[in-house]
Design a protein around this motif. Structure first.
Motif, PDB file in Angstrom:
ATOM      1  N   MET A  33       0.861  -1.188   0.000  1.00 40.33           N
ATOM      2  CA  MET A  33       0.000   0.000   0.000  1.00 40.33           C
ATOM      3  C   MET A  33       0.891   1.229   0.000  1.00 40.33           C
ATOM      4  N   THR A  34       0.577   2.186  -0.860  1.00 39.44           N
ATOM      5  CA  THR A  34       1.340   3.427  -0.881  1.00 39.44           C
ATOM      6  C   THR A  34       1.113   4.188   0.417  1.00 39.44           C
ATOM      7  N   GLU A  35       2.027   5.088   0.735  1.00 39.91           N
ATOM      8  CA  GLU A  35       1.964   5.809   2.006  1.00 39.91           C
ATOM      9  C   GLU A  35       0.649   6.557   2.191  1.00 39.91           C
ATOM     10  N   ASP A  36       0.113   7.120   1.116  1.00 33.49           N
ATOM     11  CA  ASP A  36      -1.133   7.883   1.231  1.00 33.49           C
ATOM     12  C   ASP A  36      -2.377   7.000   1.230  1.00 33.49           C
ATOM     13  N   GLY A  37      -2.208   5.685   1.026  1.00 35.03           N
ATOM     14  CA  GLY A  37      -3.342   4.766   1.039  1.00 35.03           C
ATOM     15  C   GLY A  37      -4.211   4.828  -0.203  1.00 35.03           C
ATOM     16  N   GLU A  38      -3.779   5.536  -1.214  1.00 33.97           N
ATOM     17  CA  GLU A  38      -4.577   5.704  -2.431  1.00 33.97           C
ATOM     18  C   GLU A  38      -4.390   4.578  -3.443  1.00 33.97           C
ATOM     19  N   GLY A  39      -3.334   3.776  -3.281  1.00 34.89           N
ATOM     20  CA  GLY A  39      -3.079   2.715  -4.242  1.00 34.89           C
ATOM     21  C   GLY A  39      -2.240   1.605  -3.650  1.00 34.89           C
ATOM     22  N   ALA A  40      -2.134   0.514  -4.407  1.00 34.73           N
ATOM     23  CA  ALA A  40      -1.279  -0.605  -4.022  1.00 34.73           C
ATOM     24  C   ALA A  40      -0.484  -1.023  -5.250  1.00 34.73           C
ATOM     25  N   VAL A  41       0.777  -1.345  -5.022  1.00 34.51           N
ATOM     26  CA  VAL A  41       1.692  -1.745  -6.088  1.00 34.51           C
ATOM     27  C   VAL A  41       2.207  -3.139  -5.776  1.00 34.51           C
ATOM     28  N   GLN A  42       2.135  -4.017  -6.771  1.00 35.64           N
ATOM     29  CA  GLN A  42       2.710  -5.351  -6.609  1.00 35.64           C
ATOM     30  C   GLN A  42       4.109  -5.321  -7.193  1.00 35.64           C
ATOM     31  N   ILE A  43       5.097  -5.650  -6.354  1.00 39.06           N
ATOM     32  CA  ILE A  43       6.494  -5.715  -6.777  1.00 39.06           C
ATOM     33  C   ILE A  43       6.837  -7.184  -6.982  1.00 39.06           C
ATOM     34  N   ALA A  44       7.402  -7.482  -8.144  1.00 40.98           N
ATOM     35  CA  ALA A  44       7.725  -8.869  -8.496  1.00 40.98           C
ATOM     36  C   ALA A  44       9.006  -8.906  -9.317  1.00 40.98           C
ATOM     37  N   PRO A  45       9.648 -10.083  -9.367  1.00 43.05           N
ATOM     38  CA  PRO A  45      10.838 -10.207 -10.215  1.00 43.05           C
ATOM     39  C   PRO A  45      10.485 -10.055 -11.690  1.00 43.05           C
ATOM     40  N   CYS A  46      11.335  -9.367 -12.412  1.00 45.10           N
ATOM     41  CA  CYS A  46      11.266  -9.242 -13.872  1.00 45.10           C
ATOM     42  C   CYS A  46      12.676  -9.546 -14.350  1.00 45.10           C
ATOM     43  N   ASP A  48      16.239 -10.448 -13.905  1.00 44.48           N
ATOM     44  CA  ASP A  48      17.127 -10.337 -12.743  1.00 44.48           C
ATOM     45  C   ASP A  48      16.917  -9.038 -11.969  1.00 44.48           C
ATOM     46  N   ARG A  49      15.841  -8.355 -12.244  1.00 45.21           N
ATOM     47  CA  ARG A  49      15.519  -7.089 -11.575  1.00 45.21           C
ATOM     48  C   ARG A  49      14.100  -7.154 -11.014  1.00 45.21           C
ATOM     49  N   LEU A  50      13.636  -6.046 -10.460  1.00 44.18           N
ATOM     50  CA  LEU A  50      12.268  -5.965  -9.955  1.00 44.18           C
ATOM     51  C   LEU A  50      11.477  -4.948 -10.755  1.00 44.18           C
ATOM     52  N   CYS A  51      10.187  -5.199 -10.856  1.00 46.32           N
ATOM     53  CA  CYS A  51       9.281  -4.232 -11.460  1.00 46.32           C
ATOM     54  C   CYS A  51       8.010  -4.211 -10.616  1.00 46.32           C
ATOM     55  N   GLY A  52       7.159  -3.230 -10.848  1.00 50.49           N
ATOM     56  CA  GLY A  52       5.938  -3.120 -10.069  1.00 50.49           C
ATOM     57  C   GLY A  52       4.805  -2.527 -10.871  1.00 50.49           C
ATOM     58  N   ARG A  53       3.602  -3.004 -10.588  1.00 43.93           N
ATOM     59  CA  ARG A  53       2.387  -2.544 -11.272  1.00 43.93           C
ATOM     60  C   ARG A  53       1.337  -2.138 -10.247  1.00 43.93           C
ATOM     61  N   ILE A  54       0.527  -1.164 -10.624  1.00 42.92           N
ATOM     62  CA  ILE A  54      -0.609  -0.784  -9.779  1.00 42.92           C
ATOM     63  C   ILE A  54      -1.628  -1.914  -9.852  1.00 42.92           C
ATOM     64  N   VAL A  55      -2.035  -2.424  -8.685  1.00 46.01           N
ATOM     65  CA  VAL A  55      -3.011  -3.525  -8.646  1.00 46.01           C
ATOM     66  C   VAL A  55      -4.270  -3.167  -7.863  1.00 46.01           C
ATOM     67  N   TRP A  56      -4.281  -1.996  -7.232  1.00 41.72           N
ATOM     68  CA  TRP A  56      -5.456  -1.559  -6.473  1.00 41.72           C
ATOM     69  C   TRP A  56      -5.442  -0.043  -6.411  1.00 41.72           C
ATOM     70  N   LEU A  57      -6.619   0.544  -6.543  1.00 39.83           N
ATOM     71  CA  LEU A  57      -6.791   1.987  -6.392  1.00 39.83           C
ATOM     72  C   LEU A  57      -7.972   2.240  -5.467  1.00 39.83           C
ATOM     73  N   LYS A  58      -7.805   3.156  -4.543  1.00 37.85           N
ATOM     74  CA  LYS A  58      -8.904   3.532  -3.653  1.00 37.85           C
ATOM     75  C   LYS A  58     -10.064   4.077  -4.469  1.00 37.85           C
ATOM     76  N   THR A  59      -9.738   4.838  -5.495  1.00 41.72           N
ATOM     77  CA  THR A  59     -10.739   5.391  -6.399  1.00 41.72           C
ATOM     78  C   THR A  59     -10.398   4.903  -7.811  1.00 41.72           C
ATOM     79  N   PRO A  60     -10.892   3.727  -8.187  1.00 42.37           N
ATOM     80  CA  PRO A  60     -10.524   3.168  -9.490  1.00 42.37           C
ATOM     81  C   PRO A  60     -11.248   3.802 -10.666  1.00 42.37           C
ATOM     82  N   LEU A  61     -12.369   4.479 -10.391  1.00 40.90           N
ATOM     83  CA  LEU A  61     -13.168   5.057 -11.473  1.00 40.90           C
ATOM     84  C   LEU A  61     -13.249   6.572 -11.334  1.00 40.90           C
ATOM     85  N   ASP A  62     -13.336   7.253 -12.473  1.00 41.53           N
ATOM     86  CA  ASP A  62     -13.470   8.702 -12.447  1.00 41.53           C
ATOM     87  C   ASP A  62     -14.937   9.085 -12.225  1.00 41.53           C
TER      88      ASP A  62
END
Length: 168
Positions: A33-46, A48-62
């Motif tokens: 969870m990001t510090e502000d609680g507005e999103g979540a990022v999944q960090i995974a191996p890519c 020999d390095r790491l990458c991350g994607r947004i997997v949750w948003l507090k407000t997913p829709l406009d």
């Protein structure tokens, strides 16, 4: 004095080898969870390095009920891409104090920064975004997301066949 100088020269030669950690970089994979609680990022191996994607948003829709988009991106051609599922962290490799050398993208600022990731307090990591020197960057503490987090990037569940659609 001669012995002191010889010792300093020897230390200069072996010092870098001694500074290299004899242990692997800490495991920072998982969903955070990001510090502000507005999103979540999944960090995974890519590779020999790491990458991350947004997997949750507090407000997913406009306000129109549409998925939130990367509307602040400096590159106008990127502004229509959905935030959910977007790669926001990449190229992060093991370093001296954790993970470093990659980049992180801040959708609110529409900007990419260098990044370093280090262990934080229990079930937390410290994510530092910076331009130039890490010492002048902004460090944020991300906490491990609950396993029950309803992901916005999950594929839709298969539709159940209704009684009228069953084949005999």
């Amino acid at each position: 004095m001669r012995n002191l100088m010889a010792g300093l020269r020897a230390l200069a030669l072996i010092g870098p080898a001694m500074a290299t950690p004899a242990f692997a970089a800490p495991d920072v994979t998982g969903t955070w969870m990001t510090e502000d609680g507005e999103g979540a990022v999944q960090i995974a191996p890519c590779d020999d390095r790491l990458c991350g994607r947004i997997v949750w948003l507090k407000t997913p829709l406009d306000e129109n009920g549409q998925p939130m988009r990367d509307e602040n991106n400096a590159d106008l051609s990127q502004r229509d891409r959905p935030l959910c599922g977007m790669e926001v962290l990449s190229g992060v490799a093991p370093g001296r104090d954790g993970w470093e050398g990659g980049w992180i993208y801040d959708p609110e600022a529409g900007a990419r920064y260098s990044v370093a990731i280090a262990p934080g307090e229990e079930d937390a990591i410290v994510v530092t975004g910076f331009v130039g020197m890490k010492a002048f960057g902004r460090a944020l503490q991300w906490h491990r997301a609950p396993a029950s987090l309803k992901r916005c990037d999950a594929p839709p569940a298969p539709a159940k066949a209704s009684a009228g659609n069953k084949r005999s």
